[in-house]
Write an enzyme that holds these catalytic residues in place. Structure first.
Site, mmCIF file in Angstrom:
data_model
loop_
_atom_site.group_PDB
_atom_site.id
_atom_site.type_symbol
_atom_site.label_atom_id
_atom_site.label_comp_id
_atom_site.label_asym_id
_atom_site.label_seq_id
_atom_site.Cartn_x
_atom_site.Cartn_y
_atom_site.Cartn_z
ATOM 1 N N CYS A 66 50.644 42.885 42.207
ATOM 2 C CA CYS A 66 50.932 42.750 40.772
ATOM 3 C C CYS A 66 49.668 42.715 39.917
ATOM 4 O O CYS A 66 49.687 43.171 38.773
ATOM 5 C CB CYS A 66 51.768 41.500 40.531
ATOM 6 S SG CYS A 66 53.431 41.627 41.244
ATOM 7 N N GLU A 67 48.591 42.188 40.449
ATOM 8 C CA GLU A 67 47.351 42.092 39.672
ATOM 9 C C GLU A 67 46.620 43.423 39.568
ATOM 10 O O GLU A 67 46.152 43.786 38.501
ATOM 11 C CB GLU A 67 46.408 41.046 40.283
ATOM 12 C CG GLU A 67 46.824 39.617 40.058
ATOM 13 C CD GLU A 67 46.625 39.122 38.627
ATOM 14 O OE1 GLU A 67 46.058 39.849 37.791
ATOM 15 O OE2 GLU A 67 47.043 37.993 38.351
ATOM 16 N N SER A 68 46.504 44.147 40.683
ATOM 17 C CA SER A 68 45.640 45.339 40.683
ATOM 18 C C SER A 68 46.249 46.563 41.330
ATOM 19 O O SER A 68 45.624 47.624 41.316
ATOM 20 C CB SER A 68 44.338 45.023 41.416
ATOM 21 O OG SER A 68 44.610 44.829 42.802
#
Length: 189
Positions: A66-68
């Site tokens: 989800c972050e990267s």
């Protein structure tokens, strides 16, 4: 539209997406599609630092996804860096605590350093807030914001769990990570 109705609609949409994904992956469970959509890249580092910081590997993979999207060179609009999107200030703090020699901000693009710091920070948030969802909100919005929300009855009934998150981006982030974690559990456990 009242906040709770909007929140319910977002939850309903996320639930529908999760059901569709589960159905699709039920059909394609053993194909390359699974590894493409929900990969387990950087597994050596994820396994090592998840174990070191007593974290569920599926949670760490979900945060990275989800972050990267597993892009080690990712940079956010707020200049968070790498796989787990670590800010420069968090990187400096972690480097001091973890005694990372000759630390430079560019090291946040190194998968091992980024996952080490990300797991350390995620463990700090879990220890501070006690609830996984609340810790994820803090990972995204900052512990100061979450501490403030936990002091207000409009956001929490028990001072630990958030029943409402005033930042739409953070509310969506928590849902996305929790859904991704469930998919990792379903596909790999």
């Amino acid at each position: 539209m009242p906040y709770k109705s909007k929140s319910c609609m977002l939850f309903l949409k996320a639930a529908i997406v999760a059901v569709v994904i589960v159905l699709v992956f039920g059909i394609f469970k053993d194909t390359a599609l699974r590894k493409f959509v929900y990969p387990k890249k950087f597994s050596t580092y994820v396994e090592t630092y998840s174990k070191e910081y007593n974290l569920d590997e599926n949670l760490v993979y979900a945060v990275i996804k989800c972050e990267s999207g597993f892009k080690s060179d990712a940079i956010s609009a707020r200049n968070a860096r790498g796989l787990m999107q670590i800010s420069e200030i968090t990187g400096l703090w972690a480097a001091e605590v973890l005694k990372i020699n000759d630390y430079k901000h560019e090291m946040l693009f190194e998968p091992e350093t980024n996952i080490l710091i990300g797991c350390w920070y995620l463990r700090k948030m879990l220890d501070q807030f006690g609830s996984e969802a609340t810790a994820l909100a803090a990972y995204n919005a900052g512990s100061g914001n979450v501490s403030g929300w936990l002091s207000k009855s409009e956001y929490t009934a028990d001072g630990v769990n958030l029943h409402s998150i005033p930042f739409g981006e953070t509310e969506n982030y928590v849902r996305r990570v929790e859904t991704a974690k469930k998919m990792y559990e379903y596909l790999y456990n």
